[in-house]
Design a protein around this motif. Sequence first.
Motif, PDB file in Angstrom:
ATOM      1  N   ARG A 254      56.843  44.408  35.405  1.00  0.00           N
ATOM      2  CA  ARG A 254      55.528  43.900  35.800  1.00  0.00           C
ATOM      3  C   ARG A 254      55.295  42.587  35.057  1.00  0.00           C
ATOM      4  O   ARG A 254      55.373  42.533  33.831  1.00  0.00           O
ATOM      5  CB  ARG A 254      54.426  44.906  35.473  1.00  0.00           C
ATOM      6  N   THR A 256      52.650  39.417  34.481  1.00  0.00           N
ATOM      7  CA  THR A 256      51.269  38.955  34.620  1.00  0.00           C
ATOM      8  C   THR A 256      51.241  37.439  34.502  1.00  0.00           C
ATOM      9  O   THR A 256      51.829  36.857  33.586  1.00  0.00           O
ATOM     10  CB  THR A 256      50.366  39.583  33.547  1.00  0.00           C
ATOM     11  N   GLY A 265      42.106  32.893  37.411  1.00  0.00           N
ATOM     12  CA  GLY A 265      42.228  34.339  37.282  1.00  0.00           C
ATOM     13  C   GLY A 265      43.631  34.735  36.873  1.00  0.00           C
ATOM     14  O   GLY A 265      44.436  33.898  36.454  1.00  0.00           O
ATOM     15  N   GLU A 266      43.926  36.023  36.993  1.00  0.00           N
ATOM     16  CA  GLU A 266      45.249  36.540  36.692  1.00  0.00           C
ATOM     17  C   GLU A 266      45.706  37.445  37.824  1.00  0.00           C
ATOM     18  O   GLU A 266      44.887  38.085  38.494  1.00  0.00           O
ATOM     19  CB  GLU A 266      45.251  37.335  35.375  1.00  0.00           C
ATOM     20  N   VAL A 267      47.015  37.480  38.037  1.00  0.00           N
ATOM     21  CA  VAL A 267      47.604  38.414  38.985  1.00  0.00           C
ATOM     22  C   VAL A 267      48.751  39.143  38.299  1.00  0.00           C
ATOM     23  O   VAL A 267      49.421  38.593  37.413  1.00  0.00           O
ATOM     24  CB  VAL A 267      48.123  37.719  40.267  1.00  0.00           C
ATOM     25  N   SER A 268      48.962  40.368  38.717  1.00  0.00           N
ATOM     26  CA  SER A 268      50.059  41.188  38.202  1.00  0.00           C
ATOM     27  C   SER A 268      51.053  41.408  39.335  1.00  0.00           C
ATOM     28  O   SER A 268      50.680  41.870  40.416  1.00  0.00           O
ATOM     29  CB  SER A 268      49.513  42.527  37.708  1.00  0.00           C
ATOM     30  N   GLU A 302      48.789  42.493  42.470  1.00  0.00           N
ATOM     31  CA  GLU A 302      47.405  42.948  42.272  1.00  0.00           C
ATOM     32  C   GLU A 302      46.650  41.915  41.439  1.00  0.00           C
ATOM     33  O   GLU A 302      47.165  41.432  40.428  1.00  0.00           O
ATOM     34  CB  GLU A 302      47.372  44.297  41.537  1.00  0.00           C
ATOM     35  N   PRO A 303      45.401  41.577  41.836  1.00  0.00           N
ATOM     36  CA  PRO A 303      44.593  40.718  40.975  1.00  0.00           C
ATOM     37  C   PRO A 303      44.155  41.490  39.741  1.00  0.00           C
ATOM     38  O   PRO A 303      44.012  42.714  39.786  1.00  0.00           O
ATOM     39  CB  PRO A 303      43.414  40.352  41.870  1.00  0.00           C
ATOM     40  N   ARG A 304      43.909  40.774  38.636  1.00  0.00           N
ATOM     41  CA  ARG A 304      43.458  41.435  37.417  1.00  0.00           C
ATOM     42  C   ARG A 304      42.160  40.807  36.934  1.00  0.00           C
ATOM     43  O   ARG A 304      41.870  39.670  37.227  1.00  0.00           O
ATOM     44  CB  ARG A 304      44.520  41.314  36.326  1.00  0.00           C
TER      45      ARG A 304
END
Length: 304
Positions: A254, A256, A265-268, A302-304
């Motif tokens: 995974r 990030t 933002g962040e995405v995983s 997935e967005p975080r």
Amino acid sequence: MSVVQQFCAVESAAQGDPLAGSGAHAERNLLLSWPRPKWGRNLRRANDMSEALLARLDALAEGGRRVNLIHRRDQPTDHHRLYLMPENRAFAVPRDELPAFLDAFERDADLTAWEGPAPAGPLLLCCTHGKKDKCCAKFGYAAYKALASAVEARPDLPFEVWESTHLGGCRLAASALVFPALRKYGRIPPDDVIPLLESEAAGRPYLPCYRGDSRLGPLEQCAQVAALEWLAERGEPATALEVVGVEARSERARVTLAWRGRDSGEVSVLCESRELLRFDTCADIDGDGPGLSRVWQATAIEPR
């Protein structure tokens, strides 16, 4: 009876061999113009180089500086263009002064006698190294001509386009590399030439042909490309993207990434590795046959 030729690039595309994650390249580079007809099979050797010059170039490579030969028809055969990357420095050196230049470079001495203005825009290298692999002659040269013609016709595309010796990943021909950004491309068809150049001119990777940022490892490249595609689909092209975390096991990982554009933002990105039986070069087709390679593929975001 006619024999149908096989090409490793055709086989690779048919197998679904992914582009993302294949962008490995050394960060420290010396590019030396040398007429293509004289290139040998080795990426830094030409048939008319002196033994002393060959030894110096080999020593530079052993010291961690990748050496590639480059070519353009308008470059005189007895005067050479040299580029240092990522320093983005350019030099003009007569052939008889190459030993003195390389000696000064190895000693970290003053190079101003040969130095010219830094490149006005990015350098775009396209592999046409047919003596290394026939795919680079067939697909690489066609892509080079299309890229060079587009830049010549469009003053708003500020690139220097050069033919290059081996850039890695013959099976992904046509292969190209943009300096100093160190973004790598593969499988460049004619219809993608203009959008690729326009995207790079805007400082963005062109995702349909993008192999990855050469400063990252294969896993991080795979996640990077997937995140960029995910953001683009949502109308959020990122102006900056940074890996901020990696949780890796043997076959799953995974990654990030933090992104910034109009928003931030962040995405995983979940990535999984799989084995692929492939021809890495055309020589494998008539030689040892395909070999097993491990590749990464993004399976969920997935967005975080």
